[in-house]
Motif scaffolding. Sequence first.
Motif, PDB file in Angstrom:
ATOM      1  N   GLU A 119       0.830  -1.214   0.000  1.00 44.18           N
ATOM      2  CA  GLU A 119       0.000   0.000   0.000  1.00 44.18           C
ATOM      3  C   GLU A 119       0.859   1.255   0.000  1.00 44.18           C
ATOM      4  O   GLU A 119       0.515   2.258  -0.609  1.00 44.18           O
ATOM      5  CB  GLU A 119      -0.937   0.013   1.222  1.00 44.18           C
ATOM      6  N   VAL A 120       1.986   1.197   0.722  1.00 43.42           N
ATOM      7  CA  VAL A 120       2.906   2.336   0.738  1.00 43.42           C
ATOM      8  C   VAL A 120       3.462   2.554  -0.669  1.00 43.42           C
ATOM      9  O   VAL A 120       3.531   3.688  -1.161  1.00 43.42           O
ATOM     10  CB  VAL A 120       4.050   2.109   1.749  1.00 43.42           C
ATOM     11  N   VAL A 121       3.830   1.471  -1.332  1.00 45.90           N
ATOM     12  CA  VAL A 121       4.328   1.554  -2.715  1.00 45.90           C
ATOM     13  C   VAL A 121       3.268   2.174  -3.625  1.00 45.90           C
ATOM     14  O   VAL A 121       3.546   3.067  -4.428  1.00 45.90           O
ATOM     15  CB  VAL A 121       4.709   0.143  -3.225  1.00 45.90           C
ATOM     16  N   GLU A 122       2.030   1.717  -3.457  1.00 47.60           N
ATOM     17  CA  GLU A 122       0.928   2.233  -4.283  1.00 47.60           C
ATOM     18  C   GLU A 122       0.717   3.728  -4.040  1.00 47.60           C
ATOM     19  O   GLU A 122       0.536   4.500  -4.979  1.00 47.60           O
ATOM     20  CB  GLU A 122      -0.345   1.450  -3.968  1.00 47.60           C
ATOM     21  N   LEU A 126       0.989   6.693  -6.858  1.00 48.21           N
ATOM     22  CA  LEU A 126      -0.131   7.606  -7.109  1.00 48.21           C
ATOM     23  C   LEU A 126       0.324   9.060  -6.981  1.00 48.21           C
ATOM     24  O   LEU A 126      -0.069   9.919  -7.766  1.00 48.21           O
ATOM     25  CB  LEU A 126      -1.284   7.326  -6.142  1.00 48.21           C
ATOM     26  N   LEU A 127       1.179   9.326  -5.987  1.00 54.00           N
ATOM     27  CA  LEU A 127       1.694  10.681  -5.797  1.00 54.00           C
ATOM     28  C   LEU A 127       2.618  11.093  -6.944  1.00 54.00           C
ATOM     29  O   LEU A 127       2.674  12.258  -7.315  1.00 54.00           O
ATOM     30  CB  LEU A 127       2.456  10.780  -4.472  1.00 54.00           C
ATOM     31  N   ALA A 128       3.351  10.108  -7.481  1.00 55.27           N
ATOM     32  CA  ALA A 128       4.332  10.413  -8.527  1.00 55.27           C
ATOM     33  C   ALA A 128       3.699  10.509  -9.912  1.00 55.27           C
ATOM     34  O   ALA A 128       4.325  11.006 -10.847  1.00 55.27           O
ATOM     35  CB  ALA A 128       5.427   9.343  -8.537  1.00 55.27           C
ATOM     36  N   LEU A 129       2.469  10.049 -10.038  1.00 53.85           N
ATOM     37  CA  LEU A 129       1.787  10.051 -11.329  1.00 53.85           C
ATOM     38  C   LEU A 129       1.535  11.491 -11.783  1.00 53.85           C
ATOM     39  O   LEU A 129       0.957  12.281 -11.034  1.00 53.85           O
ATOM     40  CB  LEU A 129       0.443   9.331 -11.154  1.00 53.85           C
ATOM     41  N   PRO A 130       1.975  11.863 -12.998  1.00 53.12           N
ATOM     42  CA  PRO A 130       1.717  13.238 -13.446  1.00 53.12           C
ATOM     43  C   PRO A 130       0.206  13.483 -13.581  1.00 53.12           C
ATOM     44  O   PRO A 130      -0.539  12.588 -13.954  1.00 53.12           O
ATOM     45  CB  PRO A 130       2.388  13.306 -14.814  1.00 53.12           C
TER      46      PRO A 130
END
Length: 179
Positions: A119-122, A126-130
């Motif tokens: 979940e942390v990876v996800e 999600l935060l890094a997604l432009p």
Amino acid sequence: MTLGALPQTVEVRTLAARAVTLAGLVDPSRLGRLNAAIIGMQGPVEVIAEFYRDEEGRYVVSMQVSAQVLVTCQRCLSSLEQPVASTTLLAAVWTDEQAGQLPPRYEPLVADAEIELWEVVEDELLLALPSFNYHSDMNCGAETGVQAVGEQGETIAQGNPEQDNPFSVLKALKGDTDS
Ligand SMILES: [Zn+2]
């Protein structure tokens, strides 16, 4: 070197105390929230998580995540492959209050014993997604041709600025009633 699957749950403080580094893959089909935000993924998510204690005794993890995702080009509406990568420093805390006291270089990781590492990876992906994705100009519109039409429209609009201006229509109507 072939990476194995990243553990789904870990005890962050135990691993940090032992200065463990985990490197592994996450099956993208298991990341429901991410899949809802994109068209699909090209291959698994690669993760390197270094657990250690900092000088102040915090239990921290430096996490690198990277993936190739398929997203919609907002210009021509066909799909495009987008690399997504981030590196984040997370510090384990027990409470939200402790989270607020962390130095700004750390992201809080509120955790009792085990954390859901996937979940942390996800979250990080999600935060890094432009927010907006576009092809480079050469590839854009290659599948749908939408971009070519858009360019022509702009050229016409530039040649006759009054044509696209709604006020010019109003002005014309007003002129009619006056005469
Ligand atoms: Zn495009």
